[in-house]
Every structure is written in structure tokens, then in C-alpha cells.
Design a protein around this motif. Structure first.
Motif, PDB file in Angstrom:
ATOM      1  N   VAL A   1      30.125  48.083  52.811  1.00 26.06           N
ATOM      2  CA  VAL A   1      30.617  49.407  53.190  1.00 26.06           C
ATOM      3  C   VAL A   1      31.407  49.312  54.486  1.00 26.06           C
ATOM      4  N   VAL A   2      32.603  49.939  54.510  1.00 23.73           N
ATOM      5  CA  VAL A   2      33.447  49.979  55.699  1.00 23.73           C
ATOM      6  C   VAL A   2      33.498  51.422  56.179  1.00 23.73           C
ATOM      7  N   SER A   3      33.281  51.666  57.454  1.00 24.97           N
ATOM      8  CA  SER A   3      33.372  53.019  58.011  1.00 24.97           C
ATOM      9  C   SER A   3      33.844  52.937  59.442  1.00 24.97           C
ATOM     10  N   GLY A   4      34.405  54.094  59.949  1.00 24.05           N
ATOM     11  CA  GLY A   4      34.885  54.109  61.325  1.00 24.05           C
ATOM     12  C   GLY A   4      35.861  55.236  61.550  1.00 24.05           C
ATOM     13  N   THR A   5      36.638  55.174  62.592  1.00 24.52           N
ATOM     14  CA  THR A   5      37.645  56.185  62.937  1.00 24.52           C
ATOM     15  C   THR A   5      38.973  55.509  63.205  1.00 24.52           C
TER      16      THR A   5
ATOM     17  N   HIS B   1      40.482  60.753  62.712  1.00 27.00           N
ATOM     18  CA  HIS B   1      40.398  60.622  61.257  1.00 27.00           C
ATOM     19  C   HIS B   1      39.236  59.699  60.920  1.00 27.00           C
ATOM     20  N   SER B   2      38.381  60.119  60.043  1.00 23.84           N
ATOM     21  CA  SER B   2      37.265  59.302  59.599  1.00 23.84           C
ATOM     22  C   SER B   2      37.646  58.539  58.335  1.00 23.84           C
ATOM     23  N   LEU B   3      37.072  57.362  58.171  1.00 21.62           N
ATOM     24  CA  LEU B   3      37.322  56.581  56.959  1.00 21.62           C
ATOM     25  C   LEU B   3      36.032  55.932  56.486  1.00 21.62           C
ATOM     26  N   SER B   4      35.918  55.740  55.199  1.00 23.41           N
ATOM     27  CA  SER B   4      34.768  55.069  54.612  1.00 23.41           C
ATOM     28  C   SER B   4      35.180  54.497  53.264  1.00 23.41           C
ATOM     29  N   GLY B   5      34.433  53.509  52.802  1.00 24.35           N
ATOM     30  CA  GLY B   5      34.747  52.889  51.516  1.00 24.35           C
ATOM     31  C   GLY B   5      34.008  51.574  51.363  1.00 24.35           C
ATOM     32  N   ILE B   6      34.315  50.860  50.315  1.00 21.49           N
ATOM     33  CA  ILE B   6      33.728  49.546  50.041  1.00 21.49           C
ATOM     34  C   ILE B   6      34.836  48.509  50.053  1.00 21.49           C
TER      35      ILE B   6
END
Length: 297
Positions: free
Chosen positions: A202-206, A263-268
Motif C-alpha cells: 500500500v502506498v499513501s501520502g500527500t 492532495h492525498s493519495l493512496s493505492g497499491i
């Protein structure tokens, strides 16, 4: 000759009552004490054990039991077709019976008193066969001298001797056959070799969180409503019936500044390692030597 025999026999009988036998001495100091008759070199001194050929010794196999352990014989020649008890009688020399098989006395280098038996293993810098030692290189047993073939067969090697090239030696485990080969110098890590853990991708961050900014379009612009950009005088979209409805009205190449925002981001994510599945060398640091087996001289 008659005088000598009389002296010897007198010495023997005079000591018998004491439980010790002396030859050429009236005062033996052991169970059997043999003293040289002369020390000036005028006679051949020493003890001569029975002298028989290897085949003659083999003919008496049934006569030798465990109670005969310690018996010494001088073989004048090796046995032609060995039996279980005479497998080690491969050449002329002194042999002793250990209760099961005849063993050669002081095989190898007599100066070092090295006693060797068929099947002994050693490592050496010698490049080839020598003094009854044969390089373990997987060769055919039939290529060995006949006496070595007999001893190899007695060890269970009837087709080829083992090949020790690029291998370490391990002790037999359970029912493993002596001389059997196994293992590999290379290994490749597969998924089943990895630890039993979960790798979460999982990738997440701003992103763009450093203050006011705009966003541009890669496909011509943004189509907006309620704007004077590209208008037809009325300040808004006029509908499909007007010829100027789609003449660029509300089209902008970038957004207006909207102040500081994030901006927030998330994904695999799937991240390749760049590996190609190359095998690893599994060997420790080593010194190269040759491995030999003793099959008699």
C-alpha cells in the motif's frame, strides 16, 4: 648344528618351569625372549614367521577363527582371487590376522609407521595415483589394476569409484550408501524459500503541500461553467441552439490559484526488483586439493 640345538633346547627347558621361554639365553625376561646368537655380523639374526603365498593363506581360511587374532604370516605374493579374509593380501609383505581378516602391517610409508587399510580416504596435493592411493575421479573400476579392482568391489564399488571432484565429504547418515553423491553447489531462492510474512504493497501520502498552486491540463484545458472565459457576451453557456455555444466558452488551460491546499493519495504499488533469477554460489571459501582412496599397492 648339533651343539647349537643342544644349547637352545637346554635354555628352553631350563626356563619352562618359570613359565618363560628363552632362546639363546638362560634368563628370559619375557614370555618368549629371543637373544641374538652373535652380534658380529657373522650370522643372520632375527625371527622368520611362516612364509606362504596369498593363495596358500587363502586355502587355510577355515582354520583361522577369532581366537587366532594376532597371528603373523609373511605373504610371498598377493592372492590372485581374494576371499573375504584375504582381501587385503595384495602384495608380498607381513600380515597379521585381526580375528576377521588379514591386515597388512605398516602399509604406506614405513618410516612414518602409517598403517593403511582398503577404503581409507585422504586429501593430498599429489596430482595422480601413487603408492596404492587412487584418485577419486569417477573412473571405471575395470580400469584399475586387478588387485585394486578386488578391493574396490569389496567396498561396494563394482562399476565406478566415486567422483570427489568439486565436492565435500560427509559422514554416512542412516541407510545412505557409502560413495553416494548428493547436494548442489548452486541454489536459487524461490517464493517458497521466503519467510512466512505478509508484504503489504500500500502506498499513501500527500503531494503539492507547499502552498498555493495551480494545475494545468495535458489535453487542451478544463471546461468550466459560470465563467466569462471565451464568452459570447452573455457571460455563460448559451445552449446547443447557438452557433457560438462551443466556441471556446468556459475553456481554461489551467486552474486559478486556490490558496494553500494539499492532495492525498493512496493505492497499491508493484515494485520490480530487477532480478533475473540467477543462481547463487553456495560454497564457502575453499582450498583445492585431490581426494584419494587406498586400494592397496
Amino acid at each position: 648344528m648339533k651343539t647349537t640345538l643342544t644349547v637352545v633346547m637346554a635354555s628352553v627347558f631350563s626356563s619352562a618351569a618359570l613359565g618363560q621361554i628363552g632362546i639363546n639365553t638362560a634368563v628370559p625376561i619375557a614370555s618368549l625372549d629371543i637373544v641374538a646368537k652373535r652380534s658380529d655380523g657373522s650370522t643372520a639374526e632375527g625371527v622368520l614367521p611362516p612364509r606362504l603365498s596369498g593363495d596358500e593363506i587363502k586355502a587355510g581360511d577355515a582354520q583361522y577363527t577369532e581366537s587366532h587374532a594376532g597371528t603373523i604370516i609373511y605373504a610371498t605374493a598377493g592372492v590372485k582371487v581374494a576371499s573375504g579374509k584375504t582381501a587385503n593380501i595384495t602384495a608380498a609383505g607381513l600380515y597379521y590376522y585381526d580375528g576377521k581378516i588379514w591386515q597388512r602391517m605398516l602399509q604406506g610409508d614405513p618410516r612414518k609407521l602409517n598403517s593403511q587399510s582398503a577404503g581409507d580416504i585422504k586429501n593430498s596435493m599429489h596430482p595422480s595415483d601413487h603408492s596404492g592411493w587412487y584418485l577419486l575421479n569417477g573412473r571405471s573400476v575395470s580400469s584399475l589394476p586387478s588387485s585394486a579392482q578386488t578391493l574396490a568391489a569389496g567396498l561396494g564399488f563394482t562399476v565406478n569409484i566415486p567422483d570427489a571432484a568439486d565436492r565435500i565429504l560427509k559422514t554416512r547418515n542412516g541407510a545412505e550408501l557409502l560413495g553416494s553423491e548428493g547436494g548442489n553447489n548452486k541454489m536459487t531462492i524461490t517464493r517458497s524459500n521466503l519467510p512466512d510474512i505478509n508484504l503489504i504493497g500500500v502506498v499513501s501520502g500527500t503531494a503539492e503541500s507547499a502552498g498555493a498552486h495551480i494545475h494545468t491540463s495535458d489535453e487542451g484545458g478544463f471546461l468550466l461553467g459560470g465563467t466569462n472565459v471565451g464568452n459570447n457576451g452573455s457571460g455563460h453557456y448559451q445552449g446547443n441552439g447557438e452557433s457560438s455555444s462551443w466556441g471556446g466558452i468556459g475553456l481554461m488551460s489551467s486552474t486559478a490559484n486556490s490558496g494553500s491546499h494539499i492532495h492525498s493519495l493512496s493505492g497499491i504499488a508493484t515494485i520490480p526488483t530487477g532480478g533475473i533469477g540467477a543462481a547463487m554460489d553456495n560454497r564457502s571459501a575453499y582450498l583445492v586439493v585431490n581426494t584419494f582412496i587406498y586400494l592397496g599397492e
